[in-house]
Design a protein around this motif. Structure first.
Motif, PDB file in Angstrom:
ATOM      1  N   ILE A  71       0.859  -1.195   0.000  1.00  0.00           N
ATOM      2  CA  ILE A  71       0.000   0.000   0.000  1.00  0.00           C
ATOM      3  C   ILE A  71       0.890   1.237   0.000  1.00  0.00           C
ATOM      4  N   SER A  72       0.557   2.206  -0.833  1.00  0.00           N
ATOM      5  CA  SER A  72       1.343   3.449  -0.826  1.00  0.00           C
ATOM      6  C   SER A  72       0.420   4.652  -0.969  1.00  0.00           C
ATOM      7  N   ALA A  73       0.864   5.758  -0.393  1.00  0.00           N
ATOM      8  CA  ALA A  73       0.160   7.028  -0.535  1.00  0.00           C
ATOM      9  C   ALA A  73       1.220   8.055  -0.902  1.00  0.00           C
ATOM     10  N   GLY A  74       1.079   8.669  -2.042  1.00  0.00           N
ATOM     11  CA  GLY A  74       2.143   9.545  -2.522  1.00  0.00           C
ATOM     12  C   GLY A  74       1.712  10.980  -2.716  1.00  0.00           C
ATOM     13  N   PHE A  75       2.732  11.822  -2.872  1.00  0.00           N
ATOM     14  CA  PHE A  75       2.522  13.254  -3.110  1.00  0.00           C
ATOM     15  C   PHE A  75       3.542  13.717  -4.146  1.00  0.00           C
ATOM     16  N   ALA A  76       3.104  14.494  -5.114  1.00  0.00           N
ATOM     17  CA  ALA A  76       4.032  15.024  -6.124  1.00  0.00           C
ATOM     18  C   ALA A  76       3.706  16.480  -6.416  1.00  0.00           C
ATOM     19  N   LYS A  77       4.756  17.288  -6.526  1.00  0.00           N
ATOM     20  CA  LYS A  77       4.577  18.707  -6.851  1.00  0.00           C
ATOM     21  C   LYS A  77       5.751  19.167  -7.701  1.00  0.00           C
ATOM     22  N   GLY A  78       5.470  19.763  -8.844  1.00  0.00           N
ATOM     23  CA  GLY A  78       6.561  20.227  -9.700  1.00  0.00           C
ATOM     24  C   GLY A  78       6.032  20.827 -10.978  1.00  0.00           C
ATOM     25  N   ARG A  79       6.871  20.851 -11.988  1.00  0.00           N
ATOM     26  CA  ARG A  79       6.444  21.366 -13.285  1.00  0.00           C
ATOM     27  C   ARG A  79       7.100  20.593 -14.418  1.00  0.00           C
ATOM     28  N   SER A  80       6.464  20.624 -15.562  1.00  0.00           N
ATOM     29  CA  SER A  80       7.005  19.885 -16.705  1.00  0.00           C
ATOM     30  C   SER A  80       8.038  20.737 -17.434  1.00  0.00           C
ATOM     31  N   LYS A  81       8.816  20.075 -18.261  1.00  0.00           N
ATOM     32  CA  LYS A  81       9.873  20.739 -19.039  1.00  0.00           C
ATOM     33  C   LYS A  81       9.273  21.822 -19.948  1.00  0.00           C
ATOM     34  N   ILE A  82       9.998  22.917 -20.104  1.00  0.00           N
ATOM     35  CA  ILE A  82       9.489  24.018 -20.944  1.00  0.00           C
ATOM     36  C   ILE A  82       9.776  23.734 -22.410  1.00  0.00           C
ATOM     37  N   ASP A  83       8.716  23.792 -23.220  1.00  0.00           N
ATOM     38  CA  ASP A  83       8.854  23.593 -24.657  1.00  0.00           C
ATOM     39  C   ASP A  83       8.166  24.770 -25.358  1.00  0.00           C
ATOM     40  N   PRO A  84       8.930  25.795 -25.752  1.00  0.00           N
ATOM     41  CA  PRO A  84       8.309  27.008 -26.317  1.00  0.00           C
ATOM     42  C   PRO A  84       7.569  26.767 -27.622  1.00  0.00           C
ATOM     43  N   GLN A  91       3.674  22.995 -17.694  1.00  0.00           N
ATOM     44  CA  GLN A  91       2.550  22.860 -16.748  1.00  0.00           C
ATOM     45  C   GLN A  91       3.074  22.717 -15.329  1.00  0.00           C
ATOM     46  N   GLN A  92       2.344  23.276 -14.391  1.00  0.00           N
ATOM     47  CA  GLN A  92       2.640  23.028 -12.980  1.00  0.00           C
ATOM     48  C   GLN A  92       1.633  21.999 -12.495  1.00  0.00           C
ATOM     49  N   PHE A  93       2.073  21.090 -11.655  1.00  0.00           N
ATOM     50  CA  PHE A  93       1.140  20.068 -11.162  1.00  0.00           C
ATOM     51  C   PHE A  93       1.375  19.801  -9.680  1.00  0.00           C
ATOM     52  N   GLN A  94       0.345  19.340  -9.058  1.00  0.00           N
ATOM     53  CA  GLN A  94       0.417  18.979  -7.639  1.00  0.00           C
ATOM     54  C   GLN A  94      -0.678  17.953  -7.392  1.00  0.00           C
ATOM     55  N   GLY A  95      -0.349  16.876  -6.703  1.00  0.00           N
ATOM     56  CA  GLY A  95      -1.382  15.874  -6.464  1.00  0.00           C
ATOM     57  C   GLY A  95      -1.032  14.853  -5.410  1.00  0.00           C
ATOM     58  N   PRO A 186      -2.544  16.363 -19.360  1.00  0.00           N
ATOM     59  CA  PRO A 186      -1.463  16.689 -18.422  1.00  0.00           C
ATOM     60  C   PRO A 186      -0.119  16.156 -18.924  1.00  0.00           C
ATOM     61  N   ASP A 187       0.938  16.918 -18.715  1.00  0.00           N
ATOM     62  CA  ASP A 187       2.278  16.450 -19.112  1.00  0.00           C
ATOM     63  C   ASP A 187       2.754  15.346 -18.163  1.00  0.00           C
ATOM     64  N   TYR A 188       2.427  15.525 -16.891  1.00  0.00           N
ATOM     65  CA  TYR A 188       2.808  14.545 -15.876  1.00  0.00           C
ATOM     66  C   TYR A 188       1.640  14.423 -14.916  1.00  0.00           C
ATOM     67  N   TYR A 189       1.185  13.218 -14.684  1.00  0.00           N
ATOM     68  CA  TYR A 189       0.063  13.042 -13.768  1.00  0.00           C
ATOM     69  C   TYR A 189       0.580  12.383 -12.489  1.00  0.00           C
ATOM     70  N   PRO A 190       0.480  13.058 -11.333  1.00  0.00           N
ATOM     71  CA  PRO A 190       0.970  12.466 -10.087  1.00  0.00           C
ATOM     72  C   PRO A 190       0.395  11.062  -9.842  1.00  0.00           C
ATOM     73  N   GLN A 200      -7.838  11.594 -21.759  1.00  0.00           N
ATOM     74  CA  GLN A 200      -8.726  10.863 -20.851  1.00  0.00           C
ATOM     75  C   GLN A 200      -8.190   9.496 -20.458  1.00  0.00           C
ATOM     76  N   LEU A 201      -7.561   8.831 -21.397  1.00  0.00           N
ATOM     77  CA  LEU A 201      -6.952   7.539 -21.080  1.00  0.00           C
ATOM     78  C   LEU A 201      -5.460   7.768 -20.859  1.00  0.00           C
ATOM     79  N   LEU A 202      -5.030   7.553 -19.640  1.00  0.00           N
ATOM     80  CA  LEU A 202      -3.633   7.820 -19.289  1.00  0.00           C
ATOM     81  C   LEU A 202      -2.887   6.501 -19.168  1.00  0.00           C
ATOM     82  N   PHE A 203      -1.703   6.471 -19.731  1.00  0.00           N
ATOM     83  CA  PHE A 203      -0.927   5.247 -19.764  1.00  0.00           C
ATOM     84  C   PHE A 203       0.542   5.618 -19.614  1.00  0.00           C
ATOM     85  N   SER A 204       1.180   5.053 -18.632  1.00  0.00           N
ATOM     86  CA  SER A 204       2.586   5.403 -18.428  1.00  0.00           C
ATOM     87  C   SER A 204       3.346   4.287 -17.736  1.00  0.00           C
ATOM     88  N   GLY A 205       4.592   4.165 -18.097  1.00  0.00           N
ATOM     89  CA  GLY A 205       5.447   3.153 -17.478  1.00  0.00           C
ATOM     90  C   GLY A 205       6.763   3.756 -17.054  1.00  0.00           C
TER      91      GLY A 205
END
Lengths: 216, 181
Positions: A71-84, A91-95, A186-190, A200-205
């Motif tokens: 079982i885990s409970a996590g927290f993430a706060k940061g921002r994604s790489k800047i791509d002009p 994006q800034q994210f927190q979750g 989202p660029d990064y989803y906590p 809507q469908l998020l997939f990451s490894g």
């Protein structure tokens, strides 16, 4: 931040309390030791920048041999790489997120595999831009306060025993989740990871390393 | 069990026919799927208005046209040239500012100067599978323009097409202005 930490502690305590009935010794507590670090070491090259990720774990064996629950409970706060070159350059994210996994271990070699549900509540902030060659660029802002995502995560892990109490776990993981609503991708989803251009469908490894301490 | 060689050959031929038929129809199916799934994202850049000039005298020479607050007036040089090279009726595209709800153009003719201020409401929003898009609406204020031209008529339409069809789609005309000099 305080509220989030309290939330995580309460979650872990509740989960641990309800787990009393089903677990047998040993019990492990752990923390991810890699997540977020590359974002500080390579802030210009990695897909997230200066991102704080705290992901503690509790792992206990079930009555059945070779079976355990993580079982885990996590927290993430940061921002994604800047791509002009993109309309939304960063994006800034927190979750916060909760994960649970039913794990099965091999008795002869220290390899385990697990799968289980995950749930994440996150917020995103970003600026979008419209190029204005004649009158100047228009910059607008977007704020999604509470975005929910739920799904499942599976992993395969290799445990390296450091001493009687400590062990390192190297794992490869994959998460799939659904995020209701028509919101910007989202660029990064906590709790899930790199989700650029997924709406809507998020997939990451990814790969990770966790440090576990044997309590009992 | 009871399968003979001719039956086997026949079934193989049938399979080949089905495969080749499918192969022929695949591009058509692809086009249908692509067109069915077509979504007009609309403009994701600076918008333009179409200004239709109706002039009674074709001799009117435009020295210069520019927009107030524009950082780059290059585009207006071409519009000036096109205006002077055309006859009685002409439509020119002018960019509008996304930084304000109005844009003012100044037309300097040989013997007079005219101004045209267009009012609109900007609408920025997120559109699924497209990103952030920009559109305009009729202004909340009663007047849609201010001008020294003898007659100005402004029509407002969305910049996003209502329906995407084989021939291109309907709607998406944006703002159009009829100016009588």
């Amino acid at each position: 931040m305080k509220a989030l930490l309290s939330f995580m502690i309460v979650c872990l305590v509740c989960i641990n309390a309800s787990a009393q009935k089903i677990y047998s010794t040993p019990v492990y507590v752990g923390i991810d030791v890699v997540k977020g670090i590359p974002s500080y070491v390579f802030p210009e090259k990695y897909f997230i920048r200066k991102t704080l990720v705290i992901e503690p774990y509790v792992r206990f064996n079930r009555q059945k041999p070779g079976k355990s629950i993580l079982i885990s409970a996590g927290f993430a706060k940061g921002r994604s790489k800047i791509d002009p070159s993109r309309q939304v350059s960063s994006q800034q994210f927190q979750g916060v997120y909760i994960k649970m996994a039913f794990e099965a271990s091999n008795r002869r070699i220290p390899i385990s595999g697990g799968v289980g549900p995950m749930f994440s509540i996150s917020g995103f902030k970003s600026n979008y831009q419209f190029k204005g060659p004649t009158f100047g660029d228009y910059t607008g802002s977007f704020h999604e306060k509470e975005s929910l995502a739920f799904g499942a995560e599976g992993y395969a892990a290799y445990d390296l025993k450091l001493n009687k109490k400590l062990s390192l776990r190297f794992l490869i993981r994959n998460a799939i989740a659904i995020r209701p609503g028509d919101m910007p991708p989202p660029d990064y989803y906590p709790g899930i990871g790199y989700t650029k251009d997924m709406s809507q469908l998020l997939f990451s490894g990814g790969f990770s390393t966790q440090l576990f301490f044997r309590c009992k | 069990m009871g399968t003979t060689i001719p039956t086997l050959l026949l079934s193989l031929e049938k399979q080949t026919f089905n495969y080749s038929t499918m192969k022929k129809f695949l591009p058509l199916l692809f086009i249908i799927v692509v067109l069915y799934g077509c979504v007009d994202c609309g403009p994701q850049q600076e918008l333009t208005v179409g200004i239709n000039f109706h002039r009674e005298k074709d001799s009117l020479h435009l020295n210069q046209v520019y927009a107030l607050g524009a950082l780059d007036q290059q585009i207006f040089n071409k519009q000036t040239e096109d205006f002077n090279n055309s006859r009685l009726f002409l439509t020119l595209a002018f960019p509008i500012s996304l930084l304000a709800d109005s844009t003012t153009y100044v037309f300097e003719f040989e013997n007079r100067t005219d101004t045209l201020t267009l009012f609109y409401q900007r609408d920025f929003y997120y559109k699924k599978d497209c990103g952030f898009v920009v559109d305009t609406k009729r202004p909340a204020r009663s007047e849609d323009s201010k001008s020294t031209f003898s007659k100005v008529n402004v029509s407002y339409d969305s910049y996003l097409m209502e329906k995407v069809t084989f021939t291109g789609g309907t709607g998406g005309n944006g703002i159009n202005v009829d100016v009588t000099l």
